[in-house]
Motif scaffolding. Structure first.
Motif, mmCIF file in Angstrom:
data_model
loop_
_atom_site.group_PDB
_atom_site.id
_atom_site.type_symbol
_atom_site.label_atom_id
_atom_site.label_comp_id
_atom_site.label_asym_id
_atom_site.label_seq_id
_atom_site.Cartn_x
_atom_site.Cartn_y
_atom_site.Cartn_z
ATOM 1 N N ASP A 7 0.838 -1.201 0.000
ATOM 2 C CA ASP A 7 0.000 0.000 0.000
ATOM 3 C C ASP A 7 0.874 1.252 0.000
ATOM 4 N N LEU A 8 0.981 1.891 -1.147
ATOM 5 C CA LEU A 8 1.848 3.064 -1.268
ATOM 6 C C LEU A 8 1.285 4.295 -0.568
ATOM 7 N N ALA A 9 0.010 4.255 -0.199
ATOM 8 C CA ALA A 9 -0.564 5.365 0.548
ATOM 9 C C ALA A 9 0.007 5.452 1.966
ATOM 10 N N LEU A 10 0.790 4.458 2.362
ATOM 11 C CA LEU A 10 1.485 4.515 3.642
ATOM 12 C C LEU A 10 2.608 5.554 3.620
ATOM 13 N N GLY A 11 2.940 6.045 2.442
ATOM 14 C CA GLY A 11 4.031 7.000 2.330
ATOM 15 C C GLY A 11 5.375 6.346 2.590
ATOM 16 N N HIS A 12 6.275 7.064 3.226
ATOM 17 C CA HIS A 12 7.599 6.520 3.510
ATOM 18 C C HIS A 12 7.525 5.318 4.443
ATOM 19 N N ALA A 13 6.413 5.187 5.179
ATOM 20 C CA ALA A 13 6.245 4.058 6.098
ATOM 21 C C ALA A 13 6.029 2.739 5.368
ATOM 22 N N VAL A 14 5.947 2.783 4.044
ATOM 23 C CA VAL A 14 5.823 1.540 3.276
ATOM 24 C C VAL A 14 7.154 0.789 3.203
ATOM 25 N N ALA A 15 8.238 1.430 3.589
ATOM 26 C CA ALA A 15 9.569 0.825 3.463
ATOM 27 C C ALA A 15 9.685 -0.551 4.120
ATOM 28 N N PRO A 16 9.241 -0.750 5.369
ATOM 29 C CA PRO A 16 9.357 -2.094 5.960
ATOM 30 C C PRO A 16 8.572 -3.160 5.207
ATOM 31 N N VAL A 17 7.451 -2.764 4.605
ATOM 32 C CA VAL A 17 6.661 -3.719 3.815
ATOM 33 C C VAL A 17 7.441 -4.127 2.564
ATOM 34 N N GLY B 156 5.035 7.426 -1.121
ATOM 35 C CA GLY B 156 5.188 5.980 -1.266
ATOM 36 C C GLY B 156 5.803 5.602 -2.594
ATOM 37 N N VAL B 157 5.361 6.258 -3.661
ATOM 38 C CA VAL B 157 5.927 5.995 -4.990
ATOM 39 C C VAL B 157 7.403 6.383 -5.021
ATOM 40 N N GLN B 158 7.731 7.533 -4.455
ATOM 41 C CA GLN B 158 9.130 7.964 -4.433
ATOM 42 C C GLN B 158 9.998 6.988 -3.641
ATOM 43 N N THR B 159 9.435 6.353 -2.636
ATOM 44 C CA THR B 159 10.172 5.378 -1.832
ATOM 45 C C THR B 159 10.589 4.169 -2.658
ATOM 46 N N ARG C 136 -2.461 12.523 -3.747
ATOM 47 C CA ARG C 136 -2.253 12.591 -2.304
ATOM 48 C C ARG C 136 -0.759 12.551 -1.969
ATOM 49 N N ARG C 137 -0.353 13.413 -1.025
ATOM 50 C CA ARG C 137 1.060 13.502 -0.663
ATOM 51 C C ARG C 137 1.597 12.174 -0.154
ATOM 52 N N ASP D 143 12.413 -9.729 0.793
ATOM 53 C CA ASP D 143 12.967 -10.876 1.503
ATOM 54 C C ASP D 143 12.258 -12.168 1.126
ATOM 55 N N VAL D 144 10.919 -12.153 1.117
ATOM 56 C CA VAL D 144 10.178 -13.400 0.855
ATOM 57 C C VAL D 144 10.138 -13.749 -0.625
ATOM 58 N N SER D 145 10.532 -12.814 -1.493
ATOM 59 C CA SER D 145 10.470 -13.069 -2.938
ATOM 60 C C SER D 145 11.733 -13.690 -3.495
ATOM 61 N N ASP D 146 12.735 -13.901 -2.656
ATOM 62 C CA ASP D 146 14.019 -14.417 -3.140
ATOM 63 C C ASP D 146 14.580 -13.556 -4.265
ATOM 64 N N GLY D 147 14.358 -12.254 -4.164
ATOM 65 C CA GLY D 147 14.889 -11.316 -5.156
ATOM 66 C C GLY D 147 14.029 -11.149 -6.384
ATOM 67 N N ARG D 148 12.860 -11.803 -6.435
ATOM 68 C CA ARG D 148 12.017 -11.720 -7.636
ATOM 69 C C ARG D 148 11.117 -10.487 -7.650
ATOM 70 N N LEU D 149 10.949 -9.800 -6.518
ATOM 71 C CA LEU D 149 10.106 -8.610 -6.511
ATOM 72 C C LEU D 149 10.766 -7.515 -7.340
ATOM 73 N N ARG D 150 10.036 -7.006 -8.331
ATOM 74 C CA ARG D 150 10.595 -5.982 -9.221
ATOM 75 C C ARG D 150 9.750 -4.718 -9.273
ATOM 76 N N GLY D 151 8.548 -4.766 -8.748
ATOM 77 C CA GLY D 151 7.700 -3.585 -8.816
ATOM 78 C C GLY D 151 6.498 -3.703 -7.904
ATOM 79 N N ILE D 152 5.698 -2.619 -7.866
ATOM 80 C CA ILE D 152 4.491 -2.542 -7.052
ATOM 81 C C ILE D 152 3.362 -1.978 -7.912
ATOM 82 N N ARG D 153 2.156 -2.485 -7.658
ATOM 83 C CA ARG D 153 0.968 -1.905 -8.283
ATOM 84 C C ARG D 153 -0.119 -1.756 -7.227
ATOM 85 N N ASN D 154 -0.794 -0.618 -7.237
ATOM 86 C CA ASN D 154 -1.960 -0.373 -6.393
ATOM 87 C C ASN D 154 -3.162 -0.118 -7.292
#
Length: 348
Positions: free
Chosen positions: A115-125, A172-175, A166-167, A131-142
């Motif tokens: 959820d990119l609406a979390l802003g910078h707090a999306v970083a831990p997600v 979140g996108v910039q993160t 929304r700011r 970590d769980v993707s074994d390096g396969r995560l390449r992008g995000i979609r909302n």
């Protein structure tokens, strides 16, 4: 089984079986840049179904799994629930990587749904997903596709109309840039200017525009093809000037495009599809260039309107006049560069 109320066409295998075609150019390497997997009350499309489609004769060397809210975690903090979808897709990727499901490396790249609406707090997600993707995560979609007309619906989730402005979402996108992740964006042509503003504010994030940029053909846009094409083209021209944008060619099996192939007695042929989509294809390639465009199946969503073999035959017909380098980019190269896939062992 997941209960999801999605406005997608049902898959009618008996109807699809009424159209059979020989595979065109079976030696051409393909990366399917956009597909989903799910188990819903409306049907199942998991590893076996994906293997059946990708193993139908076209040379599918790799695929990109894209967020669709499948297998979300049922427990824990809401922010971490989308991690379950990445775990699921990574498990399917491991199945295909074993070689037991054929030569295709399906789900080799994963686009998750943090959820990119979390802003910078999306970083831990994002870090957990990596970590769980074994390096396969390449992008995000909302979910971003929104329209004020009830007749224009393409997703089970309708986002706030101003989400891209929304700011917190912009933060979140910039993160994503910190982690080298891209943003996939499914929006309608009426939202392309808002997507432009977002892309300007995130110059270090690759923005992948899904499904031809969503030129609408239903609801208030029935009979307004000329005006839709004008507005869509103008908005895409602005986006194409931004070097961080890419275009996915496909997804026109979504009902919001207004094509009525599913109502016919016989499924469409690849010639039918190529003729219908040529104006969109030609405009996108003219504006973005083949090096920034990639073909996608959008299965199983689009499977309600045509089969997998016919679809890729249609794409091959559309690219019939392309140079060898352009063809390689459209079918595999752009997707590989966008999603960090190594195709060195595959020759086009």
């Amino acid at each position: 089984m997941q209960i999801v109320h999605a406005p997608h066409l049902p898959i009618r295998e008996n109807w699809l079986a009424r159209r059979r075609e020989e595979v065109l150019q079976p030696e051409l390497a393909i990366v399917d840049a956009h597909h989903h997997l799910w188990d819903r009350q409306t049907g199942r499309y998991l590893a076996d179904e994906l293997r059946q489609d990708t193993g139908g004769g076209h040379r599918i060397v790799s695929t990109v799994y894209v967020q669709c809210r499948s297998m979300m975690r049922s427990h824990g903090p809401d922010a971490m629930k989308p991690v379950g979808e990445v775990e699921f897709a990574n498990g399917v990727a491991a199945m295909f990587a074993s070689g037991a499901y054929g030569a295709s490396r399906c789900c080799e790249a994963i686009v998750g749904g943090a959820d990119l609406a979390l802003g910078h707090a999306v970083a831990p997600v994002l870090e957990k997903m990596l970590d769980v993707s074994d390096g396969r995560l390449r992008g995000i979609r909302n979910p971003l596709a929104w329209h004020d007309s009830e007749a224009v619906r393409s997703s089970p989730v309708v986002p706030p109309p101003d989400l891209m402005q929304r700011r917190s979402f912009i933060d979140g996108v910039q993160t994503l840039a910190t982690y080298g992740l891209s943003l996939d964006a499914w929006v309608y042509h009426t939202q392309l200017d808002a997507l432009y503003d977002l892309a300007v504010q995130a110059p270090n994030v690759t923005i992948v525009i899904d499904h031809f940029g969503g030129p609408l053909g239903i609801g208030p846009y029935i009979g307004e093809q000329a005006e839709v094409r004008r507005a869509w083209t103008a908005a895409l021209r602005r986006l194409a000037h931004l070097p961080n944008t890419r275009m996915k060619l496909g997804g026109a099996g979504l009902t919001v495009f207004g094509f009525d192939f599913a109502a016919a007695e016989l499924p469409p042929s690849s010639t039918d599809l190529a003729a219908a989509w040529a104006p969109m294809f030609e405009t996108c390639v003219e504006l973005f260039g083949a090096q920034r465009c990639m073909f996608e199946s959008n299965f199983p969503v689009d499977k309600g309107m045509f089969g997998y073999t016919v679809l890729w035959n249609a794409f091959k017909r559309l690219a019939g006049s392309a140079s060898p380098d352009e063809r390689a980019a459209l079918f595999s190269g752009t997707a590989a560069s966008t999603y960090g896939l190594d195709l060195s062992g595959d020759k086009t």
